[in-house]
Motif scaffolding. Structure first.
Motif, short mmCIF file in Angstrom:
data_model
loop_
_atom_site.label_atom_id
_atom_site.label_comp_id
_atom_site.label_asym_id
_atom_site.label_seq_id
_atom_site.Cartn_x
_atom_site.Cartn_y
_atom_site.Cartn_z
N SER A 133 23.41 -48.69 21.94
CA SER A 133 22.76 -49.88 22.72
C SER A 133 21.57 -49.39 23.35
CB SER A 133 23.72 -50.12 23.86
OG SER A 133 25.19 -50.36 23.41
N VAL B 26 24.22 -54.55 16.91
CA VAL B 26 24.69 -53.71 18.08
C VAL B 26 25.14 -54.51 19.06
CG1 VAL B 26 23.51 -52.58 19.83
CG2 VAL B 26 22.70 -51.93 17.59
N HIS C 51 13.45 -56.50 15.86
CA HIS C 51 14.95 -56.20 16.70
C HIS C 51 15.76 -57.00 16.52
CE1 HIS C 51 13.50 -59.29 19.59
NE2 HIS C 51 12.43 -58.63 19.59
N ASP C 52 15.52 -58.08 15.95
CA ASP C 52 16.73 -59.13 15.92
C ASP C 52 17.79 -58.66 14.72
OD1 ASP C 52 16.01 -61.08 17.60
OD2 ASP C 52 15.18 -62.58 15.99
N LEU D 169 18.59 -55.49 14.41
CA LEU D 169 19.40 -54.58 14.90
C LEU D 169 20.34 -55.27 15.97
CD1 LEU D 169 19.85 -51.51 15.49
CD2 LEU D 169 17.83 -51.50 16.99
N LYS D 170 19.86 -56.29 16.62
CA LYS D 170 20.47 -56.95 17.68
C LYS D 170 22.00 -57.30 16.99
CE LYS D 170 19.95 -61.48 18.37
NZ LYS D 170 19.33 -62.64 18.81
N ILE E 245 19.39 -49.24 9.90
CA ILE E 245 20.51 -49.35 10.85
C ILE E 245 21.44 -48.15 10.85
CG2 ILE E 245 22.89 -50.45 11.82
CD1 ILE E 245 21.17 -53.21 11.08
N LEU F 53 13.87 -53.34 21.73
CA LEU F 53 14.00 -54.93 22.00
C LEU F 53 12.68 -54.90 23.22
CD1 LEU F 53 15.18 -57.80 22.33
CD2 LEU F 53 16.40 -56.65 24.47
N TYR G 159 18.57 -49.90 20.69
CA TYR G 159 18.40 -51.36 20.67
C TYR G 159 17.53 -51.90 21.92
CZ TYR G 159 18.92 -56.39 21.16
OH TYR G 159 18.57 -57.58 21.15
#
Length: 435
Positions: free
Chosen positions: A326, A350, A343-344, A346-347, A226, A333, A329
């Protein structure tokens, strides 16, 4: 959703009855919302509904309504009282409680670090647990102190980027709170460090930015990824190029093309063994992945919001950085659609900056337009919350138990039984030693 790897020498099973608590407290907290009869999802729904009136007030009045004192109170209630003082409730507590017990029984700091490493705990978290054990504090202090720190980091981010005192808490609760604050404690601490790192980056304090990314990595190694992505977000992303690439990636996603799986499989072959083993395990999780309507709706919402923002953000450095973050991300995604575990994480980081940017654009509109967009966004947020609390994996959260019940009644609850049932039936990698 597994935040830690755990290997136990033995696991005692206790047949404990649900805590009853004093009659007066049960009357207030129990009978009003059917506290112990399986309908406790109403508790979580009411936690969100309670913030809605202030949300509309902030939408209507814009930046004229901003009370830091109210933000502190609301955030403290949700982050510390609800999440920090939860008792045997959520996805993660059992894992960390056993790690804490193992660290507490270690004869030295080196032994504690070794035990933590063998059970999926990074250096910083193991040291944190060991210090608490030396002070003779029980496990609930781990959650409590993490809740205080998470509350502090959220308030700093909300105060710097948010467009409302309570709005940020409401959005965070609907989209992230239950799975993050009550599901991945170690990751939540790391993300709080990263939130502070983001603020330092926006202020141009690069040394402090790097320091806080390093601190975050001591609690969760993925923080390094990240941190690198935050640095990438500082680059210039031409609008036309980003939209064309987003369109192409979206077509690949709709067509079900798994480009990421092949790339990761190739990369894992040249990685160190301890990394490649994890990557291969993540690839195995994607074999049985099935796309659903909810997944398509979520991706449609975030992609639509991004396109909306592309044509509405200003040329300020802060807004461009948040938009680029964004974008990174959203690409992850769509590319890693078959592997949410990539990706979760990172979610979790972000999503709030992304929504803050969206609200910034909305707050520049006239009152009527603000309310229209605000209502639509609120409906989408409650859809996410309802999906979470009504899902088949939610039973470790219901009923919700708080430490006050244990202190007042001296009795335990059935949280361990429900959590072990969840691990066994839905998330076997928690007990299988993988993450």
């Amino acid at each position: 959703m597994a935040p830690a790897k755990v290997i136990f020498v033995s696991i005692e099973k206790h047949n404990r009855q649900g805590a009853q608590g004093p009659i007066a407290i049960r009357m207030i907290f129990g009978q009003v919302i059917n506290w112990r009869n399986g309908d406790l999802v109403l508790f979580y729904i009411w936690l969100a509904i309670a913030l809605v009136p202030m949300y509309f007030c902030e939408l209507a009045c814009g930046s004229r309504v901003k009370s830091f004192g109210l933000a502190v109170f609301v955030a403290f209630v949700y982050f510390v009282i609800v999440a920090g003082l939860r008792d045997d409730t959520g996805y993660d507590w059992f894992v960390y409680k056993n790690i804490y017990n193992g660290v507490s029984e270690s004869g030295s700091l080196a032994a504690a670090i070794s035990f933590g490493r063998d059970n999926g705990s990074e250096l910083g978290f193991s040291v944190f647990l060991y210090v608490l054990s030396l002070l003779g504090l029980s496990f609930w202090w781990v959650q409590f102190l993490a809740g205080i720190f998470n509350c502090y980091a959220f308030l700093k981010l909300n105060n710097a980027l948010g467009r409302g005192t309570v709005t940020g808490v409401l959005i965070y609760f609907c989209w992230l709170f239950l799975v993050l604050q009550m599901g991945v404690l170690r990751m939540s601490v790391a993300l709080s460090f990263l939130s502070l790192a983001l603020l330092f980056m926006l202020k141009g304090k690069n040394v402090k930015f790097l320091l806080f990314v390093m601190l975050a990595s001591l609690f969760h190694t993925f923080s390094i990824v990240i941190g690198v992505l935050m640095l990438l977000a500082r680059l210039s992303f031409p609008r036309s190029h980003t939209l064309v690439f987003l369109f192409l990636v979206a077509i690949m996603y709709v067509a079900g093309i798994d480009l990421a799986g092949g790339v990761v499989q190739i990369v894992s072959g040249v990685m160190p063994e301890f990394i490649s083993s994890k990557l291969n395990f993540y690839l195995l999780l994607g074999v049985s992945y099935q796309r659903g309507v909810g997944e398509f709706l979520y991706k449609l919402i975030v992609v639509s919001m991004y396109v909306f923002l592309v044509f509405r953000i200003q040329e300020e450095e802060e807004e461009k950085l948040l938009l680029n973050l964004s974008y990174i991300y959203i690409i992850a995604l769509l590319v890693f659609w078959k592997y949410p575990i990539f990706h979760d994480r990172l979610k979790y980081f972000v999503l709030m900056p992304f929504f803050y940017l969206f609200l910034t654009a909305v707050m520049r509109m006239r009152v009527f337009n603000r309310l229209v967009y605000g209502v639509v966004f609120l409906m989408a947020s409650f859809m996410v919350l309802m999906h979470e609390v009504s899902g088949p994996l939610f039973f470790p959260y219901t009923p919700y138990y708080n430490m006050y019940e244990r202190w007042l009644s001296g009795e335990g609850n059935d949280g361990e039984e429900r959590t072990l049932k969840y691990y066994k039936e839905y998330d076997s990698q928690w007990l299988g030693g993988e993450q």
